[in-house]
Design a protein around this motif. Structure first.
Motif, PDB file in Angstrom:
ATOM      1  N   ASP A 189      17.158  23.331 -69.525  1.00  0.00           N
ATOM      2  CA  ASP A 189      17.482  22.597 -68.294  1.00  0.00           C
ATOM      3  C   ASP A 189      16.676  21.310 -68.139  1.00  0.00           C
ATOM      4  O   ASP A 189      16.763  20.648 -67.103  1.00  0.00           O
ATOM      5  N   SER A 190      15.898  20.952 -69.148  1.00  0.00           N
ATOM      6  CA  SER A 190      15.218  19.658 -69.162  1.00  0.00           C
ATOM      7  C   SER A 190      16.067  18.681 -69.978  1.00  0.00           C
ATOM      8  O   SER A 190      17.195  19.006 -70.379  1.00  0.00           O
ATOM      9  N   TYR A 191      15.513  17.497 -70.248  1.00  0.00           N
ATOM     10  CA  TYR A 191      16.295  16.439 -70.875  1.00  0.00           C
ATOM     11  C   TYR A 191      15.573  15.816 -72.063  1.00  0.00           C
ATOM     12  O   TYR A 191      14.342  15.709 -72.078  1.00  0.00           O
ATOM     13  N   CYS A 192      16.364  15.416 -73.036  1.00  0.00           N
ATOM     14  CA  CYS A 192      15.932  14.505 -74.086  1.00  0.00           C
ATOM     15  C   CYS A 192      16.710  13.220 -73.843  1.00  0.00           C
ATOM     16  O   CYS A 192      17.939  13.180 -74.000  1.00  0.00           O
ATOM     17  N   VAL A 193      16.007  12.169 -73.441  1.00  0.00           N
ATOM     18  CA  VAL A 193      16.659  10.914 -73.076  1.00  0.00           C
ATOM     19  C   VAL A 193      16.534   9.931 -74.238  1.00  0.00           C
ATOM     20  O   VAL A 193      15.427   9.627 -74.694  1.00  0.00           O
ATOM     21  N   VAL A 194      17.664   9.452 -74.719  1.00  0.00           N
ATOM     22  CA  VAL A 194      17.705   8.505 -75.831  1.00  0.00           C
ATOM     23  C   VAL A 194      18.081   7.137 -75.271  1.00  0.00           C
ATOM     24  O   VAL A 194      19.207   6.931 -74.801  1.00  0.00           O
ATOM     25  N   PHE A 195      17.132   6.210 -75.323  1.00  0.00           N
ATOM     26  CA  PHE A 195      17.350   4.888 -74.742  1.00  0.00           C
ATOM     27  C   PHE A 195      18.043   3.936 -75.722  1.00  0.00           C
ATOM     28  O   PHE A 195      18.048   4.149 -76.929  1.00  0.00           O
ATOM     29  N   LEU A 226      24.732  15.776 -81.966  1.00  0.00           N
ATOM     30  CA  LEU A 226      25.418  16.757 -81.128  1.00  0.00           C
ATOM     31  C   LEU A 226      26.455  17.563 -81.900  1.00  0.00           C
ATOM     32  O   LEU A 226      26.843  18.661 -81.458  1.00  0.00           O
ATOM     33  N   LYS A 227      26.900  17.072 -83.047  1.00  0.00           N
ATOM     34  CA  LYS A 227      27.872  17.815 -83.854  1.00  0.00           C
ATOM     35  C   LYS A 227      27.320  19.167 -84.289  1.00  0.00           C
ATOM     36  O   LYS A 227      28.084  20.131 -84.448  1.00  0.00           O
ATOM     37  N   ILE A 234      25.807  15.902 -73.215  1.00  0.00           N
ATOM     38  CA  ILE A 234      25.600  14.628 -72.520  1.00  0.00           C
ATOM     39  C   ILE A 234      25.862  14.839 -71.037  1.00  0.00           C
ATOM     40  O   ILE A 234      26.919  15.334 -70.648  1.00  0.00           O
ATOM     41  N   ASP A 235      24.885  14.489 -70.215  1.00  0.00           N
ATOM     42  CA  ASP A 235      25.055  14.580 -68.764  1.00  0.00           C
ATOM     43  C   ASP A 235      25.698  13.283 -68.285  1.00  0.00           C
ATOM     44  O   ASP A 235      25.019  12.311 -67.960  1.00  0.00           O
ATOM     45  N   LYS A 236      27.018  13.268 -68.274  1.00  0.00           N
ATOM     46  CA  LYS A 236      27.772  12.062 -67.906  1.00  0.00           C
ATOM     47  C   LYS A 236      27.558  11.673 -66.451  1.00  0.00           C
ATOM     48  O   LYS A 236      27.762  10.511 -66.076  1.00  0.00           O
ATOM     49  N   SER A 237      27.159  12.623 -65.617  1.00  0.00           N
ATOM     50  CA  SER A 237      27.002  12.313 -64.195  1.00  0.00           C
ATOM     51  C   SER A 237      25.929  11.249 -63.981  1.00  0.00           C
ATOM     52  O   SER A 237      26.007  10.480 -63.016  1.00  0.00           O
ATOM     53  N   ASP A 249      25.591   7.863 -72.662  1.00  0.00           N
ATOM     54  CA  ASP A 249      25.632   8.990 -73.609  1.00  0.00           C
ATOM     55  C   ASP A 249      24.235   9.368 -74.097  1.00  0.00           C
ATOM     56  O   ASP A 249      24.101  10.156 -75.044  1.00  0.00           O
ATOM     57  N   GLY A 250      23.202   8.847 -73.452  1.00  0.00           N
ATOM     58  CA  GLY A 250      21.834   9.094 -73.907  1.00  0.00           C
ATOM     59  C   GLY A 250      21.060  10.103 -73.080  1.00  0.00           C
ATOM     60  O   GLY A 250      19.955  10.497 -73.485  1.00  0.00           O
ATOM     61  N   TYR A 251      21.590  10.510 -71.946  1.00  0.00           N
ATOM     62  CA  TYR A 251      20.903  11.515 -71.122  1.00  0.00           C
ATOM     63  C   TYR A 251      21.379  12.900 -71.569  1.00  0.00           C
ATOM     64  O   TYR A 251      22.415  13.386 -71.141  1.00  0.00           O
ATOM     65  N   LEU A 252      20.606  13.520 -72.462  1.00  0.00           N
ATOM     66  CA  LEU A 252      20.999  14.790 -73.065  1.00  0.00           C
ATOM     67  C   LEU A 252      20.297  15.940 -72.353  1.00  0.00           C
ATOM     68  O   LEU A 252      19.064  16.016 -72.330  1.00  0.00           O
TER      69      LEU A 252
END
Length: 256
Positions: A189-195, A226-227, A234-237, A249-252
């Motif tokens: 429930d945490s995030y890996c953010v790719v800038f 992601l494959k 991806i958290d599109k929200s 598409d970087g907020y995982l």
């Protein structure tokens, strides 16, 4: 607040299909990249080199996730490290107020770990002189070097809640290697953010002096990762809410 949150969610969902609004946002991103708009901002007196919208998004994520450790690849001037450290300090202050404990600045176990292949001496000095420095640890070396990866993993195993931010070399190969090395450290429930995934959506001539561009960038690395990693989505929200972001598409989010 429940009604307000529901209204926000409905507005954000509606944005996804608003093509006119997305065109305006895309135009803004294209027109502000070359003038280095993101270089105009600082956090607690250190240049942060981010769009304000992504700074706000990270504030929301840190407050929601309440991580004990934030891992960041890419340090530059240190503004992002200072930002993360200050958010962790705020979390500790709120925890102390709730529990009635004495607030002891600098004594918390919550930390920020920054990795960079070249930490400039003047930037290191400024970070180490900053009031937030006690919460910050830095490692100099390539973020994908085996010895650096092992050092980071050794540190991360001492923390329960981990959030990861990847913002160093933006080539596909490098970011994919970072994802393979560090995304697994992200807590449930945490995030890996790719800038800087926006590189994929920019014109090919936007980065003439860089080794990355359309087809070879953080977003293509995210898609490839992601494959074979269904534990993330991806958290599109977040991008729908922001509209203006360097990380589409970087907020995982880790979901399993």
């Amino acid at each position: 607040m429940d009604d307000f949150s529901k209204e926000v969610a409905e507005r954000v969902n509606a944005i996804e299909d608003n093509n006119e609004l997305w065109q305006i946002a895309d135009s803004f991103m294209r027109e502000t990249t070359v003038p280095k708009y993101s270089y105009n901002f600082s956090w607690l007196d250190r240049p942060i080199i981010q769009y304000p919208q992504d700074i706000v998004a990270m504030q929301e994520l840190i407050w929601r996730v309440k991580p004990d450790l934030i891992i960041e690849t890419g340090i530059a001037h240190g503004g992002s490290l200072i930002f993360s450290a200050s958010m962790l300090a705020l979390l500790d202050m709120c925890d102390a107020i709730k529990s009635g404990a004495t607030i002891s600045p600098g004594k918390s176990e919550r930390k920020v770990l920054g990795i960079d292949i070249d930490i400039r001496a003047h930037n290191r000095a400024a970070i180490e002189a900053h009031p937030m420095q006690s919460r910050i640890q830095m490692i100099q070396g390539s973020s994908i070097a085996p010895e650096v990866v092992e050092e980071v993993k050794g540190i991360a195993k001492n923390y329960d809640r981990v959030l990861v931010c990847l913002d160093s070399n933006h080539t596909h190969a490098h970011v994919l290697s970072e994802l393979e090395a560090y995304a697994q450290l992200t807590s449930l429930d945490s995030y890996c953010v790719v800038f800087d995934t926006l590189v994929e959506d920019m014109p090919a001539n936007m980065y003439p002096n860089r080794p990355w561009g359309p087809g070879d960038n953080p977003k293509t690395a995210v898609w490839e990762y992601l494959k074979s990693h269904p534990e993330f989505e991806i958290d599109k929200s977040i991008q729908n809410k922001l509209l203006i972001t360097v990380a589409p598409d970087g907020y995982l989010k880790r979901i399993s």
